[in-house]
Design a protein around this motif. Structure first.
Motif, mmCIF file in Angstrom:
data_model
loop_
_atom_site.group_PDB
_atom_site.id
_atom_site.type_symbol
_atom_site.label_atom_id
_atom_site.label_comp_id
_atom_site.label_asym_id
_atom_site.label_seq_id
_atom_site.Cartn_x
_atom_site.Cartn_y
_atom_site.Cartn_z
ATOM 1 N N TYR A 35 0.699 -1.276 -0.179
ATOM 2 C CA TYR A 35 0.195 -0.066 -0.078
ATOM 3 C C TYR A 35 0.946 1.287 0.028
ATOM 4 N N ALA A 36 1.756 1.164 0.851
ATOM 5 C CA ALA A 36 2.751 2.513 1.103
ATOM 6 C C ALA A 36 3.475 2.853 -0.471
ATOM 7 N N LEU A 37 3.930 1.669 -0.964
ATOM 8 C CA LEU A 37 4.589 1.636 -2.290
ATOM 9 C C LEU A 37 3.685 2.589 -3.223
ATOM 10 N N THR A 38 2.264 2.420 -3.272
ATOM 11 C CA THR A 38 1.726 3.032 -4.435
ATOM 12 C C THR A 38 1.242 4.307 -3.976
ATOM 13 N N TYR A 39 0.784 4.674 -2.604
ATOM 14 C CA TYR A 39 0.329 5.757 -2.184
ATOM 15 C C TYR A 39 1.278 6.768 -1.522
ATOM 16 N N THR A 40 2.504 6.333 -1.332
ATOM 17 C CA THR A 40 3.390 6.902 -0.600
ATOM 18 C C THR A 40 4.540 7.371 -1.697
ATOM 19 N N CYS A 41 4.996 6.409 -2.405
ATOM 20 C CA CYS A 41 6.206 6.226 -2.890
ATOM 21 C C CYS A 41 5.800 6.422 -4.579
ATOM 22 N N GLN A 42 4.592 6.298 -5.085
ATOM 23 C CA GLN A 42 4.141 6.271 -6.146
ATOM 24 C C GLN A 42 4.814 5.434 -7.217
ATOM 25 N N ALA A 43 5.064 4.335 -6.679
ATOM 26 C CA ALA A 43 6.102 3.180 -7.214
ATOM 27 C C ALA A 43 5.188 2.505 -8.525
#
Length: 323
Positions: free
Chosen positions: A137-145
């Motif tokens: 989740y953090a990858l997508t919404y925090t890092c824009q991975a």
């Protein structure tokens, strides 16, 4: 897109791993939600001369909160390139909010250290002891991975296994009628490595990831986690399977047979014996990926063989983001 408050609630002290941290690192791995023996430094460090280790340790309120097995290459931090998968290791208390803030902290730390990119390989869900996809989740919404590589493995749910395809049972029966015998023999690594190296050179123009001395050394350090099963014909090794054994899962690290072993279907006999032995002892039986060229090519013949034993698809993913 979901909204996440921009304020950082949890501050983390981030330290780069050093050899003096080995005992603390290994203890945390053992109790983490995602940890397997692959993250134990006694395993990871067998190839420390090949990679610039840049593993990170995250502390919150003075207590170790998370680990990231990693290495540096130029301006990129990688989920350790010497491991099939990596990602953050946390204990059961880690929450979504904490993980979101951890990634914010980590990104700031990495930018200060001169990194420009991160390549992240999360632990596939089948290897986790508890649900733990807060990092995704953090990858997508925090890092824009973005998803950069997707490989496909084949896995058997040992609590509800699918029936084997008819040809796999037929071949296993034929192998046994032709004199193929299967046994677990960790002292047979030299003979099996001859088979493995010959097969990989002929079929894929490649070599095993581990040298013979490396796999023997690792098997000596982890005798309960690394086991070799061989198929013999008149006493000669004509095939084998190296298993990596974790708490909930058994993984086939290497599967190979000589030309004679292939003709006599040694692998079918091996897999029937091995899977039968591990029934009721593990949750999943994972054959590993069947991809080449960073996931862009799926070896359909290899995948079909694994599906014939009852395996079905599980993705091994890799993500990338810029700092």
């Amino acid at each position: 897109m979901a909204r996440i408050a921009s304020k950082i609630s949890f501050m983390f002290e981030i330290r780069r791993y050093s050899e003096k941290d080995q005992e603390v690192w290994n203890k945390f791995v053992a109790c983490s939600r995602q940890g397997t023996f692959l993250f134990d430094r006694n395993y990871m460090d067998y190839h420390k001369d090949r990679f610039l280790d840049y593993s990170l340790m995250f502390y919150h309120d003075g207590k170790l909160f998370a680990l990231l097995p990693a290495n540096a290459s130029e301006n990129t931090l990688w989920s350790h390139q010497g491991l099939t998968y990596g990602g953050l290791l946390t204990d059961v208390k880690a929450t979504a909010e904490e993980m979101i803030d951890l990634f914010r902290n980590m990104n700031s730390y990495l930018k200060e250290k001169g990194f420009m990119h991160v390549i992240y390989k999360p632990v596939p869900w089948i290897y986790k002891k508890y649900p733990s996809e807060e990092d995704l989740y953090a990858l997508t919404y925090t890092c824009q991975a973005s998803l950069s590589v997707r490989n496909l493995s084949a896995t058997i749910d040992m609590s509800n296994p699918l029936k084997w395809r008819h040809d796999r049972h037929y071949n296993a029966n034929k192998a046994e009628r032709n004199g193929i015998r299967v046994s677990q023999e960790n002292n047979a690594f030299p003979k099996f490595w001859e088979v493995l190296e010959g097969n990989l050179a002929l079929t894929y123009h490649s070599k095993p990831v581990h040298s013979l001395s490396e796999i023997q050394g690792l098997a000596a350090k982890f005798p309960n986690n690394i086991k070799l099963y061989v198929a013999r014909l008149h006493g000669n090794v004509v095939g084998g399977v190296v298993l990596y054994i974790m708490q909930n899962i058994v993984h086939t690290q290497y599967i190979s047979a000589s030309a004679e072993g292939k003709r006599l279907h040694a692998v079918d006999a091996l897999m029937r014996n091995i899977i039968k032995e591990w029934e009721g002892k593990c949750k999943y039986f994972d054959f590993g990926i069947s991809n080449e060229d960073h996931g862009r090519f799926l070896n359909l013949s290899l995948m079909s063989q694994k599906e014939g034993f009852g395996g079905r698809g599980v993705c091994y993913d890799t993500y990338h983001w810029s700092l």
